[in-house]
Design a protein around this motif. Structure first.
Motif, PDB file in Angstrom:
ATOM      1  N   ILE A  80      45.896 -21.578  62.811  1.00 20.02           N
ATOM      2  CA  ILE A  80      47.011 -20.661  63.036  1.00 20.02           C
ATOM      3  C   ILE A  80      46.674 -19.340  62.365  1.00 20.02           C
ATOM      4  CG2 ILE A  80      49.435 -20.226  62.540  1.00 20.02           C
ATOM      5  CD1 ILE A  80      49.900 -23.232  62.634  1.00 20.02           C
ATOM      6  N   GLU A  81      46.813 -18.257  63.088  1.00 20.75           N
ATOM      7  CA  GLU A  81      46.427 -16.960  62.555  1.00 20.75           C
ATOM      8  C   GLU A  81      47.578 -15.961  62.624  1.00 20.75           C
ATOM      9  OE1 GLU A  81      41.721 -16.851  63.887  1.00 20.75           O
ATOM     10  OE2 GLU A  81      43.258 -16.206  65.300  1.00 20.75           O
ATOM     11  N   VAL A  82      47.621 -15.096  61.637  1.00 19.78           N
ATOM     12  CA  VAL A  82      48.478 -13.919  61.669  1.00 19.78           C
ATOM     13  C   VAL A  82      47.525 -12.745  61.517  1.00 19.78           C
ATOM     14  CG1 VAL A  82      50.328 -12.640  60.553  1.00 19.78           C
ATOM     15  CG2 VAL A  82      50.446 -15.137  60.670  1.00 19.78           C
ATOM     16  N   LEU A  83      47.463 -11.901  62.548  1.00 23.81           N
ATOM     17  CA  LEU A  83      46.384 -10.915  62.631  1.00 23.81           C
ATOM     18  C   LEU A  83      46.880  -9.472  62.670  1.00 23.81           C
ATOM     19  CD1 LEU A  83      44.270 -12.640  65.432  1.00 23.81           C
ATOM     20  CD2 LEU A  83      44.036 -12.936  62.963  1.00 23.81           C
ATOM     21  N   HIS A  84      46.055  -8.602  62.106  1.00 20.82           N
ATOM     22  CA  HIS A  84      46.141  -7.173  62.371  1.00 20.82           C
ATOM     23  C   HIS A  84      44.981  -6.859  63.325  1.00 20.82           C
ATOM     24  CE1 HIS A  84      49.051  -6.850  59.309  1.00 20.82           C
ATOM     25  NE2 HIS A  84      48.264  -6.674  58.275  1.00 20.82           N
ATOM     26  N   THR A  85      45.263  -6.239  64.436  1.00 19.08           N
ATOM     27  CA  THR A  85      44.219  -5.920  65.411  1.00 19.08           C
ATOM     28  C   THR A  85      44.331  -4.467  65.838  1.00 19.08           C
ATOM     29  OG1 THR A  85      44.161  -8.195  66.253  1.00 19.08           O
ATOM     30  CG2 THR A  85      43.304  -6.467  67.699  1.00 19.08           C
ATOM     31  N   LEU A  86      43.190  -3.808  65.937  1.00 18.67           N
ATOM     32  CA  LEU A  86      43.148  -2.413  66.371  1.00 18.67           C
ATOM     33  C   LEU A  86      42.012  -2.270  67.373  1.00 18.67           C
ATOM     34  CD1 LEU A  86      43.592   0.573  63.913  1.00 18.67           C
ATOM     35  CD2 LEU A  86      42.530   0.786  66.144  1.00 18.67           C
ATOM     36  N   PHE A  87      42.346  -1.784  68.558  1.00 11.06           N
ATOM     37  CA  PHE A  87      41.369  -1.693  69.639  1.00 11.06           C
ATOM     38  C   PHE A  87      41.518  -0.335  70.316  1.00 11.06           C
ATOM     39  CE2 PHE A  87      40.472  -2.453  74.229  1.00 11.06           C
ATOM     40  CZ  PHE A  87      39.126  -2.751  74.123  1.00 11.06           C
ATOM     41  N   VAL A  88      40.407   0.392  70.439  1.00  8.89           N
ATOM     42  CA  VAL A  88      40.417   1.706  71.094  1.00  8.89           C
ATOM     43  C   VAL A  88      39.403   1.697  72.228  1.00  8.89           C
ATOM     44  CG1 VAL A  88      40.100   4.199  70.839  1.00  8.89           C
ATOM     45  CG2 VAL A  88      41.067   2.871  68.946  1.00  8.89           C
ATOM     46  N   VAL A  89      39.832   2.185  73.396  1.00  3.53           N
ATOM     47  CA  VAL A  89      38.944   2.223  74.552  1.00  3.53           C
ATOM     48  C   VAL A  89      39.029   3.593  75.210  1.00  3.53           C
ATOM     49  CG1 VAL A  89      40.733   1.224  76.035  1.00  3.53           C
ATOM     50  CG2 VAL A  89      38.334   1.107  76.741  1.00  3.53           C
ATOM     51  N   GLY A  90      37.858   4.123  75.579  1.00  4.82           N
ATOM     52  CA  GLY A  90      37.783   5.393  76.281  1.00  4.82           C
ATOM     53  C   GLY A  90      37.106   5.197  77.626  1.00  4.82           C
ATOM     54  N   ASN A  91      37.775   5.627  78.696  1.00  2.00           N
ATOM     55  CA  ASN A  91      37.245   5.448  80.045  1.00  2.00           C
ATOM     56  C   ASN A  91      37.164   6.818  80.718  1.00  2.00           C
ATOM     57  OD1 ASN A  91      36.764   4.873  82.750  1.00  2.00           O
ATOM     58  ND2 ASN A  91      38.073   3.067  82.767  1.00  2.00           N
ATOM     59  N   PRO A  92      35.977   7.417  80.768  1.00  2.00           N
ATOM     60  CA  PRO A  92      35.856   8.759  81.343  1.00  2.00           C
ATOM     61  C   PRO A  92      36.150   8.814  82.834  1.00  2.00           C
ATOM     62  CG  PRO A  92      33.687   7.854  80.848  1.00  2.00           C
ATOM     63  CD  PRO A  92      34.690   6.925  80.246  1.00  2.00           C
ATOM     64  N   SER A  93      35.870   7.727  83.563  1.00  2.00           N
ATOM     65  CA  SER A  93      36.138   7.742  84.996  1.00  2.00           C
ATOM     66  C   SER A  93      37.639   7.795  85.280  1.00  2.00           C
ATOM     67  CB  SER A  93      35.521   6.502  85.670  1.00  2.00           C
ATOM     68  OG  SER A  93      36.102   5.319  85.167  1.00  2.00           O
ATOM     69  N   GLU A  94      38.450   7.213  84.375  1.00  2.00           N
ATOM     70  CA  GLU A  94      39.905   7.265  84.495  1.00  2.00           C
ATOM     71  C   GLU A  94      40.495   8.422  83.684  1.00  2.00           C
ATOM     72  OE1 GLU A  94      42.240   5.256  85.988  1.00  2.00           O
ATOM     73  OE2 GLU A  94      40.951   3.707  86.847  1.00  2.00           O
ATOM     74  N   LYS A  95      39.625   9.085  82.919  1.00  2.00           N
ATOM     75  CA  LYS A  95      40.039  10.185  82.039  1.00  2.00           C
ATOM     76  C   LYS A  95      41.152   9.754  81.080  1.00  2.00           C
ATOM     77  CE  LYS A  95      38.657  14.038  85.001  1.00  2.00           C
ATOM     78  NZ  LYS A  95      39.056  15.309  85.642  1.00  2.00           N
ATOM     79  N   PHE A 125      36.715  -2.303  68.251  1.00  3.00           N
ATOM     80  CA  PHE A 125      37.867  -3.083  67.812  1.00  3.00           C
ATOM     81  C   PHE A 125      37.667  -3.617  66.403  1.00  3.00           C
ATOM     82  CE2 PHE A 125      36.395  -7.455  67.811  1.00  3.00           C
ATOM     83  CZ  PHE A 125      35.311  -7.439  68.669  1.00  3.00           C
ATOM     84  N   TYR A 126      38.787  -3.947  65.785  1.00  2.00           N
ATOM     85  CA  TYR A 126      38.813  -4.490  64.429  1.00  2.00           C
ATOM     86  C   TYR A 126      39.959  -5.486  64.366  1.00  2.00           C
ATOM     87  CZ  TYR A 126      40.046  -4.647  59.437  1.00  2.00           C
ATOM     88  OH  TYR A 126      40.370  -5.050  58.165  1.00  2.00           O
ATOM     89  N   SER A 127      39.709  -6.638  63.759  1.00  2.00           N
ATOM     90  CA  SER A 127      40.776  -7.636  63.626  1.00  2.00           C
ATOM     91  C   SER A 127      40.658  -8.308  62.265  1.00  2.00           C
ATOM     92  CB  SER A 127      40.676  -8.676  64.743  1.00  2.00           C
ATOM     93  OG  SER A 127      41.869  -9.428  64.821  1.00  2.00           O
ATOM     94  N   PHE A 128      41.806  -8.426  61.584  1.00  2.00           N
ATOM     95  CA  PHE A 128      41.834  -8.965  60.229  1.00  2.00           C
ATOM     96  C   PHE A 128      42.820 -10.120  60.158  1.00  2.00           C
ATOM     97  CE2 PHE A 128      43.465  -8.990  55.825  1.00  2.00           C
ATOM     98  CZ  PHE A 128      42.268  -9.103  55.127  1.00  2.00           C
ATOM     99  N   ASP A 129      42.355 -11.249  59.640  1.00  2.00           N
ATOM    100  CA  ASP A 129      43.189 -12.444  59.470  1.00  2.00           C
ATOM    101  C   ASP A 129      43.970 -12.307  58.166  1.00  2.00           C
ATOM    102  OD1 ASP A 129      44.304 -14.912  59.104  1.00  2.00           O
ATOM    103  OD2 ASP A 129      42.449 -16.049  59.338  1.00  2.00           O
TER     104      ASP A 129
END
Length: 233
Positions: A80-95, A125-129
């Motif tokens: 069982i996890e309680v998480l902090h998650t941070l995810f960033v994505v850049g897509n130039p084709s979709e601007k 991305f970064y995720s911390f338990d």
């Protein structure tokens, strides 16, 4: 403090509290997390510089909103996890440059960092338990189109039901963890008290084993009943 007496007892009535997470100040903090992580991971400042006045002064900016998609995250852990998650994505084709942030596996947001993004393909991305106190490997399944991101940010739909459901899951996880820790402590105390007056070389008889098992069972049953475990959904 020198006169304080330490004691432990069960609470007989529910604890009442008020919880608010959202609004301008919280959204500005979420935005700051996103752009800080983006820059820290090699992002280009020019794509997020327009958000700095919003973070500093709270100038009106529709940039952050609650976001509760299904099956967006997946980790390899069976615990069982309680998480902090941070995810960033850049897509130039979709601007589009956007972030997904999840705190305590409960408070979830999407952040529009730029809708004029023309930089390189970007994914970090970064995720911390929180319970295990460690960084974990985690796959974040988010591949939103430009239109989908803008729709979430602009429509700002009511996510109250999803937030409530996430809170219930969080509190159930916390409660189960507390029960597990309490059970471990109670069993440890029973075993320690049982053997404290028994000579070290004593051979454990069937009767002694039975007595110990009964004492442990009684303690466990009493604790589970006291914690309302049998009333959980």
């Amino acid at each position: 403090m020198s006169n304080a007496i330490k004691r432990q007892e069960s609470i007989d009535s529910p604890i009442k509290y008020q919880l608010t997470f959202g609004g301008n100040e919280a959204f500005r903090a979420i935005c700051k997390m996103a752009i800080s992580f983006y820059i820290y991971k090699g992002g280009e400042r020019n794509y997020i510089s327009h958000l700095i006045p919003y973070i500093k002064d709270g100038q009106l900016n529709n940039t952050v909103w609650h976001y509760y998609p299904e099956n967006i995250t997946n980790s390899n852990s069976e615990n069982i996890e309680v998480l902090h998650t941070l995810f960033v994505v850049g897509n130039p084709s979709e601007k589009i440059l956007c972030a997904y942030i999840e705190l305590f596996s409960t408070f979830k947001f999407i952040v529009l960092l730029s809708d004029t993004y023309t930089g390189k393909e970007y994914k970090e991305f970064y995720s911390f338990d929180v319970i295990g106190q460690k960084i974990i490997d985690k796959f974040v399944n988010i591949n939103l189109s430009r239109d989908e991101v803008l729709k979430v940010i602009q429509l700002r739909e009511n996510n109250l039901q999803q937030i409530q459901n996430s809170l219930r899951c969080l509190f159930k996880t916390i409660n189960n963890k507390q029960i597990y820790e309490s059970l471990s402590k109670e069993v440890e105390n029973v075993i320690e008290n049982f053997f404290k007056d028994i000579p070290q070389d004593t051979i454990l008889t069937k009767e002694m084993s039975s007595e110990l098992a009964i004492e442990c069972t009684d303690k466990i049953a009493a604790l589970l009943y006291d914690k309302g475990f049998f009333n959980q959904e």
